[in-house]
Design a protein around this motif. Structure first.
Motif, mmCIF file in Angstrom:
data_model
loop_
_atom_site.group_PDB
_atom_site.id
_atom_site.type_symbol
_atom_site.label_atom_id
_atom_site.label_comp_id
_atom_site.label_asym_id
_atom_site.label_seq_id
_atom_site.Cartn_x
_atom_site.Cartn_y
_atom_site.Cartn_z
ATOM 1 N N ARG A 188 0.872 -1.180 0.000
ATOM 2 C CA ARG A 188 0.000 0.000 0.000
ATOM 3 C C ARG A 188 0.903 1.223 0.000
ATOM 4 O O ARG A 188 1.666 1.434 0.936
ATOM 5 N N TYR A 192 0.216 6.342 1.619
ATOM 6 C CA TYR A 192 -0.605 6.687 2.783
ATOM 7 C C TYR A 192 0.192 6.723 4.087
ATOM 8 O O TYR A 192 -0.384 6.741 5.162
ATOM 9 N N ARG A 193 1.504 6.742 3.980
ATOM 10 C CA ARG A 193 2.322 6.836 5.189
ATOM 11 C C ARG A 193 1.996 8.087 5.987
ATOM 12 O O ARG A 193 2.047 8.092 7.202
ATOM 13 N N SER A 234 -0.706 9.314 6.522
ATOM 14 C CA SER A 234 -1.890 9.082 7.353
ATOM 15 C C SER A 234 -1.623 8.008 8.396
ATOM 16 O O SER A 234 -2.546 7.526 9.048
ATOM 17 N N GLY A 235 -0.372 7.601 8.529
ATOM 18 C CA GLY A 235 -0.023 6.593 9.522
ATOM 19 C C GLY A 235 -0.232 5.168 9.044
ATOM 20 O O GLY A 235 -0.194 4.236 9.837
ATOM 21 N N VAL A 236 -0.475 4.991 7.733
ATOM 22 C CA VAL A 236 -0.766 3.666 7.193
ATOM 23 C C VAL A 236 0.526 3.039 6.665
ATOM 24 O O VAL A 236 1.200 3.626 5.813
ATOM 25 N N MET A 266 -8.362 -1.692 -0.796
ATOM 26 C CA MET A 266 -8.549 -0.586 0.145
ATOM 27 C C MET A 266 -7.314 0.288 0.104
ATOM 28 O O MET A 266 -6.201 -0.226 0.242
ATOM 29 N N LEU A 267 -7.519 1.577 -0.107
ATOM 30 C CA LEU A 267 -6.409 2.530 -0.243
ATOM 31 C C LEU A 267 -5.412 2.014 -1.288
ATOM 32 O O LEU A 267 -4.209 1.975 -1.063
ATOM 33 N N ALA A 276 -3.942 -2.934 11.759
ATOM 34 C CA ALA A 276 -5.074 -2.011 11.707
ATOM 35 C C ALA A 276 -6.365 -2.756 11.361
ATOM 36 O O ALA A 276 -7.456 -2.222 11.544
ATOM 37 N N PHE A 280 -7.590 -4.085 8.320
ATOM 38 C CA PHE A 280 -8.349 -3.856 7.083
ATOM 39 C C PHE A 280 -7.534 -4.379 5.901
ATOM 40 O O PHE A 280 -6.369 -4.730 6.036
ATOM 41 N N GLN A 335 5.204 0.335 12.166
ATOM 42 C CA GLN A 335 4.579 1.656 12.222
ATOM 43 C C GLN A 335 5.350 2.623 11.342
ATOM 44 O O GLN A 335 6.494 2.368 10.971
ATOM 45 N N THR A 336 4.718 3.755 10.989
ATOM 46 C CA THR A 336 5.290 4.648 9.980
ATOM 47 C C THR A 336 6.296 5.643 10.552
ATOM 48 O O THR A 336 7.098 6.195 9.822
ATOM 49 N N THR A 337 6.218 5.906 11.868
ATOM 50 C CA THR A 337 7.143 6.864 12.465
ATOM 51 C C THR A 337 7.764 6.239 13.711
ATOM 52 O O THR A 337 7.170 5.369 14.337
#
Lengths: 220, 348
Positions: free
Chosen positions: B18, B21-22, B24-26, B124-125, B134, B136, B277-279
């Motif tokens: 995906r 979308y990082r 957005s935390g994805v 999705m996304l 998450a 999804f 996680q993204t961060t």
């Protein structure tokens, strides 16, 4: 404001970072830079952090030195075009089952429960960046009097929508997850919807105000 | 449709991830060994982005209710189709009513199954990958369970669609276990994915490399790092000598990426994977180069990982080399399909 440090992070990313502490003025520059960098060729993703911005790019196509120069230039140009973000109201049901640690926060801060709720809702927070989990916002602006250390023993599962205080930060857990923050309330607001566009309710730069919700609005 | 008779320890729907979308935390999610899934998709006539299955440990049993074509790649899970053995890096037709069974890998860590038309779950996304954390994407945002039903795509996946179903089985040589080893001099004697003590990956110095002591630097590059069993798709938790810091600065969180080697307070590095996680705010001693992420993904739990220092130029050359290799494989598969199409035409 000094020019931030720009350094490589792997072969496909550059980080542009200002020294701590994170300030809103500095953060605003990074949002403006992020918007600009998103349009550049070979840039695949941009990730605003706390006082920093990471730019991901195609390591074979992008000219890294040119990209670093563009970042420095964008930093200097960014100050002029600052637009205030949207104001997002988040209704919170404080205390009781929704906020099991409210009494603990009261004990630590030596404030009454009413005073805690008043201070938590009277503040306008700013979304500094998103991370940790989808839709989770790092909020700036917590009243320093509300600062409370994290729980000694983190909870295995925190319900989605929980509003917590962790040290000097406050935030909302978008999905059920483990966590060590002191839970003071819960919101029915959907922080993250993978079918939404954008998927996250909050965006960097948005302003957040917590309001008091009636108990019945919580349906989780 | 594929019916999941036995789901195994961790089987999930994944594609190439995906992207975008990082902020957005994805996280990326997606196949950890993207190279293997990419090639498997090509071997069944799909676009590389089609969704397939990632298997982490067997046994897995999949029952096919329709005639299709599948390809297996990544680690060899000693698979059988009904009772006949089928190898990894093979593409073969499957009849309605047949059952594919995958057992356990002898080498490597993850197997991939691509199906003609792809696994047709709702994107999705922009991705069909499962974000397990998450909840999804993929099939209801979770790992597969016994009894699940996986719908297959019906739209023509690529220019080879019509040939793909009928062509006899074919295989390719497992990509570059050797080829990529040679790029890494330290790997020559220390590592091989063929049953040797560990895996070597090339690493760039991370943003906080200089915060660590000289002893930590020495240990980082020379010691074996045990991949503990407390590892998952978010990260490999490594065990070895304590990496001490000379400077202990409080860091502000910035983006972290798959391949980032972060070191929390206990001095034991964590290699971040696609579900991380993204961060993150821990000190980052190194970053595994993109060309070696698939090798990291195939490194087995309870085996050793070795880090070899390289430069950004080395990393870019390695990445270009990997892309060239992928193009060669795709060309070879194309030739296979074209040859078959011509033959079929001549016979008609």
């Amino acid at each position: 404001m000094d020019l931030p440090r720009i350094f490589p992070f792997g072969e496909g990313a550059l980080v542009c970072e200002s020294p701590a502490p994170a300030t809103l003025a500095c953060q605003k520059r990074f949002w403006a830079m992020a918007a600009a960098a998103q349009q550049w060729p070979y840039v695949t993703e941009i990730v605003p952090g706390m006082n920093n911005l990471t730019v991901l790019f195609d390591p074979l196509a992008a000219d890294v030195d040119a990209l670093a120069k563009m970042l420095a230039k964008a930093w200097r140009a960014a100050a002029e075009n600052l637009k205030p973000g949207r104001l997002v109201e988040i209704p919170v049901c404080y205390g009781g089952e929704s906020g099991p640690d409210l009494a603990e926060v009261a004990q630590h801060t030596k404030l009454s429960i009413e005073e805690i709720i008043k201070r938590h809702t009277n503040t306008e927070y700013t979304v500094f960046c998103l991370g940790f989990q989808p839709g989770f916002a790092y909020l700036g602006g917590l009243d320093p009097k509300l600062a409370t250390p994290r729980r000694a023993e983190p909870r295995v599962a925190i319900p989605a929508g929980s509003v917590g205080i962790g040290g000097t930060q406050t935030g909302i857990y978008p999905a059920s997850s483990p966590g060590g923050w002191q839970l003071i309330g819960r919101t029915a607001a959907k922080l993250f919807d993978p079918m939404g566009n954008p998927p996250s309710l909050l965006q960097p730069g948005d302003r957040v105000r917590f309001t008091i919700a009636s108990q019945t609005t919580i349906t989780i | 449709m594929i019916e999941v008779l036995r789901a195994g320890l961790l089987t999930s729907v994944q594609d190439l991830g995906r992207k975008g979308y990082r902020m957005s935390g994805v996280c990326t999610s997606g196949a950890l060994d993207t190279l293997a899934l990419h090639i498997a998709n090509r071997m069944v006539g799909n676009a590389p982005e089609a969704a397939g299955l990632e298997l982490t440990a067997g046994p897995v049993s999949l029952h096919f209710t329709q005639t299709t074509r599948v390809a297996l790649s990544g680690a060899d899970f000693s698979a059988t189709l009904d009772s006949l053995p089928v190898h990894a890096w093979w593409s073969f037709p499957v009849e309605a009513g047949q059952t594919l069974r995958l057992h356990t890998p002898k080498i490597g860590m993850r197997a991939y199954l691509a199906v003609h038309g792809g696994i047709d779950v709702t994107p999705m996304l922009g991705s069909r990958s499962t974000d397990l954390k998450a909840g999804f994407g993929g099939l209801n945002g979770r790992a597969l369970k016994d009894g699940d039903q996986l719908p297959l795509g019906t739209t023509p996946p690529s220019r080879h669609s019509s040939d793909a179903l009928h062509m006899p089985a074919f295989g390719i040589k497992a990509p570059g276990w050797h080829r990529f080893e040679r790029l890494n001099p330290r790997a020559e004697n220390k590592t091989s994915l063929h049953g040797a003590p560990g895996t070597s990956v090339r690493v760039l110095r991370g943003p906080e490399y200089d915060h660590f002591t000289a002893a930590a630097h020495e240990a980082f590059w020379s010691e074996p790092w045990l991949i503990t069993t407390n590892s998952n798709r978010m990260g490999y938790r490594l065990a070895g000598p304590e990496l001490k810091r000379a400077k202990n600065l409080e860091l502000l969180s910035h983006a972290v990426l798959p391949g980032t080697l972060q070191v929390p307070g206990n001095g034991q590095p964590i290699a971040l994977m696609h579900d991380a996680q993204t961060t993150g705010g821990y000190a980052k001693i190194g970053v595994v180069i993109q060309a070696d992420l698939w090798r990291l993904a195939q490194a087995r739990l309870a085996s050793n990982l070795y880090f070899t220092e390289c430069t950004i130029t080395d990393a870019r050359i390695a990445y270009a080399d990997l892309q060239r290799y992928l193009a060669q494989i795709e060309f070879a598969i194309d030739q296979q399909y074209q040859g078959y199409a011509q033959q079929a035409k001549a016979l008609a």
